[in-house]
Structures are given as structure tokens and as C-alpha cells.
Scaffold this motif. Structure first.
Motif, PDB file in Angstrom:
ATOM      1  N   ALA A  80      21.477  17.033 -10.188  1.00 60.11           N
ATOM      2  CA  ALA A  80      22.425  16.360  -9.294  1.00 60.11           C
ATOM      3  C   ALA A  80      21.930  16.439  -7.856  1.00 60.11           C
ATOM      4  CB  ALA A  80      23.798  17.010  -9.418  1.00 60.11           C
ATOM      5  N   ILE A  81      22.296  15.433  -7.055  1.00 64.57           N
ATOM      6  CA  ILE A  81      21.866  15.379  -5.662  1.00 64.57           C
ATOM      7  C   ILE A  81      23.079  15.151  -4.763  1.00 64.57           C
ATOM      8  CG2 ILE A  81      20.475  14.146  -3.942  1.00 64.57           C
ATOM      9  CD1 ILE A  81      18.526  13.418  -6.167  1.00 64.57           C
ATOM     10  N   GLY A  82      23.226  16.016  -3.772  1.00 61.88           N
ATOM     11  CA  GLY A  82      24.269  15.847  -2.769  1.00 61.88           C
ATOM     12  C   GLY A  82      23.641  15.536  -1.420  1.00 61.88           C
ATOM     13  N   TYR A  83      24.477  15.201  -0.442  1.00 65.86           N
ATOM     14  CA  TYR A  83      23.978  14.849   0.892  1.00 65.86           C
ATOM     15  C   TYR A  83      24.748  15.640   1.943  1.00 65.86           C
ATOM     16  CZ  TYR A  83      21.694  11.032  -1.515  1.00 65.86           C
ATOM     17  OH  TYR A  83      20.914  10.313  -2.374  1.00 65.86           O
ATOM     18  N   HIS A  90      23.806  26.191 -13.117  1.00 62.62           N
ATOM     19  CA  HIS A  90      23.775  24.797 -12.679  1.00 62.62           C
ATOM     20  C   HIS A  90      24.704  24.589 -11.487  1.00 62.62           C
ATOM     21  CE1 HIS A  90      21.655  22.666 -16.074  1.00 62.62           C
ATOM     22  NE2 HIS A  90      21.859  23.860 -16.608  1.00 62.62           N
ATOM     23  N   LEU A  91      24.551  23.427 -10.844  1.00 62.18           N
ATOM     24  CA  LEU A  91      25.490  22.936  -9.842  1.00 62.18           C
ATOM     25  C   LEU A  91      26.078  21.648 -10.382  1.00 62.18           C
ATOM     26  CD1 LEU A  91      23.699  24.926  -8.205  1.00 62.18           C
ATOM     27  CD2 LEU A  91      23.924  23.395  -6.274  1.00 62.18           C
ATOM     28  N   ASP A  92      27.368  21.505 -10.277  1.00 68.10           N
ATOM     29  CA  ASP A  92      28.064  20.351 -10.839  1.00 68.10           C
ATOM     30  C   ASP A  92      28.002  19.166  -9.877  1.00 68.10           C
ATOM     31  OD1 ASP A  92      29.452  19.203 -12.924  1.00 68.10           O
ATOM     32  OD2 ASP A  92      31.409  19.675 -12.093  1.00 68.10           O
ATOM     33  N   SER A  93      28.283  17.977 -10.389  1.00 70.70           N
ATOM     34  CA  SER A  93      28.349  16.774  -9.555  1.00 70.70           C
ATOM     35  C   SER A  93      29.607  16.002  -9.905  1.00 70.70           C
ATOM     36  CB  SER A  93      27.115  15.898  -9.756  1.00 70.70           C
ATOM     37  OG  SER A  93      27.206  14.724  -8.980  1.00 70.70           O
ATOM     38  N   ARG A  94      30.524  15.933  -8.925  1.00 75.00           N
ATOM     39  CA  ARG A  94      31.784  15.219  -9.116  1.00 75.00           C
ATOM     40  C   ARG A  94      32.057  14.355  -7.890  1.00 75.00           C
ATOM     41  NH1 ARG A  94      35.888  19.393 -12.190  1.00 75.00           N
ATOM     42  NH2 ARG A  94      34.327  20.348 -13.577  1.00 75.00           N
ATOM     43  N   SER A  95      33.267  13.855  -7.803  1.00 72.02           N
ATOM     44  CA  SER A  95      33.662  13.100  -6.618  1.00 72.02           C
ATOM     45  C   SER A  95      33.537  13.990  -5.390  1.00 72.02           C
ATOM     46  CB  SER A  95      35.110  12.625  -6.769  1.00 72.02           C
ATOM     47  OG  SER A  95      35.627  12.194  -5.533  1.00 72.02           O
ATOM     48  N   GLU A  96      33.165  13.391  -4.269  1.00 71.65           N
ATOM     49  CA  GLU A  96      32.980  14.144  -3.036  1.00 71.65           C
ATOM     50  C   GLU A  96      34.249  14.876  -2.609  1.00 71.65           C
ATOM     51  OE1 GLU A  96      31.470  11.637   0.010  1.00 71.65           O
ATOM     52  OE2 GLU A  96      29.665  11.074  -1.102  1.00 71.65           O
ATOM     53  N   THR A  97      35.393  14.375  -3.012  1.00 76.27           N
ATOM     54  CA  THR A  97      36.664  14.980  -2.588  1.00 76.27           C
ATOM     55  C   THR A  97      37.084  16.151  -3.468  1.00 76.27           C
ATOM     56  OG1 THR A  97      37.925  13.423  -3.952  1.00 76.27           O
ATOM     57  CG2 THR A  97      37.472  12.783  -1.675  1.00 76.27           C
ATOM     58  N   GLU A  98      36.377  16.381  -4.564  1.00 72.80           N
ATOM     59  CA  GLU A  98      36.808  17.381  -5.546  1.00 72.80           C
ATOM     60  C   GLU A  98      36.122  18.724  -5.310  1.00 72.80           C
ATOM     61  OE1 GLU A  98      37.548  17.809 -10.357  1.00 72.80           O
ATOM     62  OE2 GLU A  98      36.686  15.991  -9.513  1.00 72.80           O
ATOM     63  N   LYS A  99      36.864  19.648  -4.767  1.00 70.23           N
ATOM     64  CA  LYS A  99      36.384  21.016  -4.561  1.00 70.23           C
ATOM     65  C   LYS A  99      36.667  21.830  -5.817  1.00 70.23           C
ATOM     66  CE  LYS A  99      37.293  25.097  -1.700  1.00 70.23           C
ATOM     67  NZ  LYS A  99      38.109  25.644  -0.583  1.00 70.23           N
ATOM     68  N   ILE A 114      26.896  28.397 -16.481  1.00 67.84           N
ATOM     69  CA  ILE A 114      27.696  28.546 -15.261  1.00 67.84           C
ATOM     70  C   ILE A 114      27.508  27.347 -14.338  1.00 67.84           C
ATOM     71  CG2 ILE A 114      28.152  30.026 -13.261  1.00 67.84           C
ATOM     72  CD1 ILE A 114      26.810  32.307 -14.888  1.00 67.84           C
ATOM     73  N   GLU A 115      28.610  26.784 -13.893  1.00 63.11           N
ATOM     74  CA  GLU A 115      28.592  25.730 -12.875  1.00 63.11           C
ATOM     75  C   GLU A 115      29.087  26.352 -11.571  1.00 63.11           C
ATOM     76  OE1 GLU A 115      27.407  22.809 -13.066  1.00 63.11           O
ATOM     77  OE2 GLU A 115      27.549  22.021 -15.120  1.00 63.11           O
ATOM     78  N   LEU A 116      28.255  26.361 -10.560  1.00 60.95           N
ATOM     79  CA  LEU A 116      28.542  27.090  -9.330  1.00 60.95           C
ATOM     80  C   LEU A 116      29.411  26.320  -8.333  1.00 60.95           C
ATOM     81  CD1 LEU A 116      25.015  28.654  -8.728  1.00 60.95           C
ATOM     82  CD2 LEU A 116      27.037  29.797  -9.634  1.00 60.95           C
ATOM     83  N   GLY A 117      29.632  25.042  -8.575  1.00 61.89           N
ATOM     84  CA  GLY A 117      30.432  24.244  -7.652  1.00 61.89           C
ATOM     85  C   GLY A 117      29.939  22.812  -7.623  1.00 61.89           C
ATOM     86  N   ASN A 118      30.596  21.990  -6.837  1.00 56.72           N
ATOM     87  CA  ASN A 118      30.297  20.565  -6.739  1.00 56.72           C
ATOM     88  C   ASN A 118      29.327  20.316  -5.590  1.00 56.72           C
ATOM     89  OD1 ASN A 118      30.263  17.792  -6.627  1.00 56.72           O
ATOM     90  ND2 ASN A 118      32.431  17.553  -6.097  1.00 56.72           N
ATOM     91  N   ILE A 119      28.114  19.899  -5.906  1.00 62.33           N
ATOM     92  CA  ILE A 119      27.077  19.711  -4.893  1.00 62.33           C
ATOM     93  C   ILE A 119      27.393  18.554  -3.950  1.00 62.33           C
ATOM     94  CG2 ILE A 119      25.623  18.120  -6.215  1.00 62.33           C
ATOM     95  CD1 ILE A 119      23.197  19.728  -5.201  1.00 62.33           C
ATOM     96  N   ARG A 120      28.356  17.716  -4.305  1.00 64.30           N
ATOM     97  CA  ARG A 120      28.699  16.563  -3.465  1.00 64.30           C
ATOM     98  C   ARG A 120      29.898  16.835  -2.559  1.00 64.30           C
ATOM     99  NH1 ARG A 120      29.582  11.429  -6.842  1.00 64.30           N
ATOM    100  NH2 ARG A 120      29.350  10.485  -4.780  1.00 64.30           N
ATOM    101  N   ASN A 121      30.610  17.937  -2.785  1.00 63.72           N
ATOM    102  CA  ASN A 121      31.783  18.257  -1.985  1.00 63.72           C
ATOM    103  C   ASN A 121      31.387  19.074  -0.761  1.00 63.72           C
ATOM    104  OD1 ASN A 121      34.007  20.639  -1.568  1.00 63.72           O
ATOM    105  ND2 ASN A 121      34.977  18.644  -1.891  1.00 63.72           N
ATOM    106  N   ARG A 122      31.838  18.670   0.428  1.00 68.89           N
ATOM    107  CA  ARG A 122      31.407  19.306   1.661  1.00 68.89           C
ATOM    108  C   ARG A 122      31.754  20.802   1.681  1.00 68.89           C
ATOM    109  NH1 ARG A 122      29.457  17.674   6.548  1.00 68.89           N
ATOM    110  NH2 ARG A 122      28.448  16.223   5.107  1.00 68.89           N
ATOM    111  N   SER A 123      32.940  21.163   1.246  1.00 70.35           N
ATOM    112  CA  SER A 123      33.323  22.568   1.238  1.00 70.35           C
ATOM    113  C   SER A 123      32.439  23.377   0.297  1.00 70.35           C
ATOM    114  CB  SER A 123      34.790  22.707   0.834  1.00 70.35           C
ATOM    115  OG  SER A 123      35.176  24.063   0.818  1.00 70.35           O
ATOM    116  N   ASN A 124      32.209  22.854  -0.913  1.00 65.18           N
ATOM    117  CA  ASN A 124      31.341  23.542  -1.866  1.00 65.18           C
ATOM    118  C   ASN A 124      29.898  23.612  -1.384  1.00 65.18           C
ATOM    119  OD1 ASN A 124      32.762  22.690  -5.156  1.00 65.18           O
ATOM    120  ND2 ASN A 124      33.473  24.044  -3.540  1.00 65.18           N
TER     121      ASN A 124
END
Length: 410
Positions: A202-205, A301-310, A370-380
Motif C-alpha cells: 500500500a502507498i500513502g501520501y 503489515h500496514l493497512d490501506s483504507r479511506s483517508e478518513t478512516e483512522k 498484524i495490521e499496524l494502521g491505515n497508511i492513507r490516514n493522516r493521524s495514523n
């Protein structure tokens, strides 16, 4: 991004005069369309959006782009991907890379080109595409190739591992691990950090920077390995990189230099990649079964969901495996305790459930995913880009595994 934007855009224009090399070399080009962004185009062509390759792109297109990398509609841009005649590939590699790297680079090049064929993108049968990041001793700050006598990444790997990619490399500053306790002396851990090699995951920005799952998962897994070894455990890193040790930078530079344990190349095909990974893990487990009382595999792993989902750190366990479930539940309760201790008003909503994932289904030792969090969510994302947070994640995972061993004596 529509494929048709590029099907007709792999049009080649000669950049360098042939006298610079023994034969002509060209670069892949594309015509910028409305809405195009360079990072998406790099991703489409499966090349890292790294600083070095971005600078090479600027150099190739100095008249039509700048440090902001803004693309102008209707202009043709050149990518850091070479095109040469397929029949000249071996000659090219002999000239451009060290002799002991040729087989490795050639395999990666063919696999890269096959991905385009699988996506029904037509490339002439007599040509082959070569991303510059595949050429380990290519100096992409200028138009020349370095002297082949200089050490390549493959050579540096061999220098560090005695030709076997098995030893965990934590970085020069850390060196040899000092044992602080023997509490895990009866334990073998098989650590699998998500993705790696040709697959960034997954790729976040964040601040116009790409955050690649494989880089951050690896750094956290490496920190966990260190804590486990410090407490006397035997640790096998199934995904391993002897160039990148533990890193403290916020933005971890992407690369494709990871291998599986023993120097096995990570396949691009997902099913083949997972099968290779689980085969290596299971073989190590069988060889070491009688040497230690406890054997545990951890997939990070790091999860990938909607940017708004912490999301909080959450865990999957193997169906019908009570030990796997107990490990996951102990990790979950450990994180809850740690958050109560350090952030008492925060709360924690990490979940535990079974899931029929490949690595859970076919791994022989008790395994947690283990999923450590959402790589696309700013807080995560702050959970990953701050090295102190990566350190805390690794430390808490180690505490959780120690808690499991204490509660489940054999």
C-alpha cells in the motif's frame, strides 16, 4: 488512470547520441494528459518515486519541468526507463553492471517486461525496457555509467552477509546485539514484513511524499527483531535487506533490494511470492523444530483504507489454532495496557479475529498477522513516519510476545 493514455505513448525518442555508448539508447516517453501527475505515472510504470529518479526525470525534461514536477498538458516527457534491442541485452549488461550482478538484473528486467504483457500492453518483440533503478551501478545524477569496479548494492550485500542473505542487518551504528535477558531463550520467531522487492504494498501520501508499506513495515519488523534478540530469542527475518538497517528518517527511501531469507529473489507475481515466502518459513521451522520449545511467526503489515478512516493496531489469527488466537489476544491486551499507561485518555479499539489469509492458512508455526494502521490516514501516518513511534510499536509487540510466553509455559 486509463491504460489507453499510455498504450500509444510508449514512443521512443533518442536522447543520447550513439557515440556515447557502443549502441544507441533511448528513453520511454509519454504525452501528458489532463489530470496526470508524475507520481501516478511512475506508479503505473512500476518505478519508485524516489529522489534520485525524480532528479533524473527533471534532467531528462529540463525544458518542460522543474523541481515542482508539474506536467503541462500536451507536452511529451521522458521517463527514466531505457529501451534497447532485446538481442543486445547481454552485451548491454556486461558493459553496464558488475559481472556478479548480471543474472539478478537480467531476471528483474524480464519480469518487469512480462508484467506489461500480462496487462495486454504491447511492447515490440525485439525491444526490452530497463528502468534505471534496476541498474545497480548507474549514476542517475548524470548521463554516464560508473566504473564497474565500484561496489554495487549486490556486492555490498555480499560483503555484509558472506554471500548468504540470512544474517539480520541492523545498521552500522548498532552492530552486534547485546543480550539483556534470557527470557526468550526457548523461542524461535519467524518475522515476515509485508511485501518488499518488486511489490511496495500500500502507498500513502504525506507532504507530497510517498509512504511505501514495505519500507515502514520492514523498519518496524527490524526493530522488533532487535528487541527479541536482546531478550535471548532466535530470530529469522523472512524478508531481509542488508543495505537498509534501522532508519530514523521520517520518509524512508523506497527500494526494491529486499530478498527472502537466504538470498531468494522476491517474485513479482503475488501467488508465487506468497508461496515462496511460506515455503522458506516452513522449511526453517522444520529444521529448527527440535531446537527450541516455542515457535511463533509474526506477519507485519500496514493497512490501506479511506483517508478518513483512522484505525488502531489490529490482529488476525489462524482458524482452528488456539495458540495463534492466544498470541493475538495477548498482543491486543498488551497494547491496550500500554496505551492506558502512556495515553490514559486515548482509549484503544484494536480488534482480534480470524481470517483466511494465505500466510495464516499455510504457515506451520502458530502465526499472527498484524495490521499496524491505515497508511492513507493522516493521524495514523504519524504512527509510521515518527521513528519514536515505530520504536514504540516494536517494543510493545515484543512486550506482548514476552507476556504470552510468561502466561503459557511449556
Amino acid at each position: 488512470m486509463k491504460i489507453q493514455n499510455y498504450l500509444l505513448c510508449i514512443i521512443i525518442s533518442i536522447i543520447f547520441p550513439s557515440e556515447l555508448f557502443s549502441f544507441e539508447q533511448t528513453y520511454v516517453s509519454f504525452l501528458a494528459k489532463k489530470g496526470d501527475k508524475l507520481e501516478k505515472i511512475f506508479r503505473y510504470f512500476q518505478i519508485p518515486f524516489s529522489e534520485k529518479l525524480k532528479q533524473k526525470f527533471i534532467e531528462l525534461n529540463s525544458r518542460s519541468t522543474d523541481q515542482n514536477l508539474k506536467l503541462l498538458i500536451g507536452l511529451r516527457y521522458y521517463l527514466p526507463i531505457l529501451k534497447i534491442e532485446k538481442k543486445k541485452l547481454d552485451e548491454f549488461l556486461q558493459l553496464k553492471v558488475t559481472s556478479d550482478s548480471i543474472d539478478f538484473v537480467r531476471d528483474n528486467i524480464f519480469e518487469y517486461n512480462n508484467t506489461f504483457k500480462k496487462r495486454n500492453i504491447n511492447i515490440q518483440d525485439d525491444v526490452i525496457l530497463i528502468p534505471l533503478n534496476f541498474l545497480s551501478n548507474y549514476d542517475i545524477s548524470n548521463n554516464n555509467f560508473q566504473d564497474k569496479s565500484r561496489s554495487s548494492p549486490i556486492e555490498r550485500k555480499r560483503e555484509l552477509t558472506s554471500n548468504k542473505l540470512t544474517k539480520i542487518y541492523y545498521g552500522k551504528k548498532i552492530g552486534k546485539i547485546k543480550i539483556k535477558s534470557r527470557i526468550l531463550k526457548d523461542c524461535s520467531f519467524y518475522l515476515v514484513s509485508g511485501h518488499g522487492g518488486p511489490d511496495p504494498g500500500a502507498i500513502g501520501y504525506f507532504q507530497d511524499k510517498e509512504l511505501h508499506e514495505d519500507e515502514y513495515a520492514y523498519d518496524i519488523t527490524l526493530r522488533l527483531a532487535k528487541y527479541l534478540e536482546e531478550n535471548g530469542a532466535k530470530v529469522f527475518m523472512i524478508t531481509i535487506d542488508t543495505i537498509d538497517g534501522i532508519r530514523n528518517e521520517k520518509f524512508l527511501e523506497p527500494s526494491n533490494l529486499e530478498f527472502f531469507y537466504g538470498g531468494v529473489k522476491i517474485p513479482l507475481n503475488q501467488k508465487e511470492r506468497l508461496q515462496t515466502c511460506v515455503d522458506i518459513l516452513n522449511n526453517l521451522y522444520k529444521k529448527n523444530l527440535e531446537k527450541r520449545k516455542y515457535h511463533i511467526s509474526v506477519n507485519i503489515h500496514l493497512d490501506s483504507r479511506s483517508e478518513t478512516e483512522k484505525v488502531d493496531v489490529f490482529y488476525y489469527y489462524q482458524e482452528q489454532n488456539s495458540i495463534s488466537r492466544k498470541i493475538a489476544e495477548t498482543l491486543q491486551s498488551t497494547f491496550e495496557q500500554q496505551y492506558k499507561k502512556f495515553q490514559p485518555n486515548r482509549g484503544y479499539n484494536g480488534t482480534v479475529e480470524s481470517r483466511n489469509l494465505f500466510m495464516l492458512k499455510y504457515s506451520l508455526p502458530p502465526t499472527v498477522y498484524i495490521e499496524l494502521g491505515n497508511i492513507r490516514n493522516r493521524s495514523n501516518q504519524f504512527r509510521f513516519i515518527e521513528n519514536t513511534n515505530r520504536e514504540a510499536l516494536a517494543k510493545w509487540l515484543c512486550i506482548g510476545l514476552i507476556n504470552f510466553i510468561k502466561k503459557n509455559p511449556k
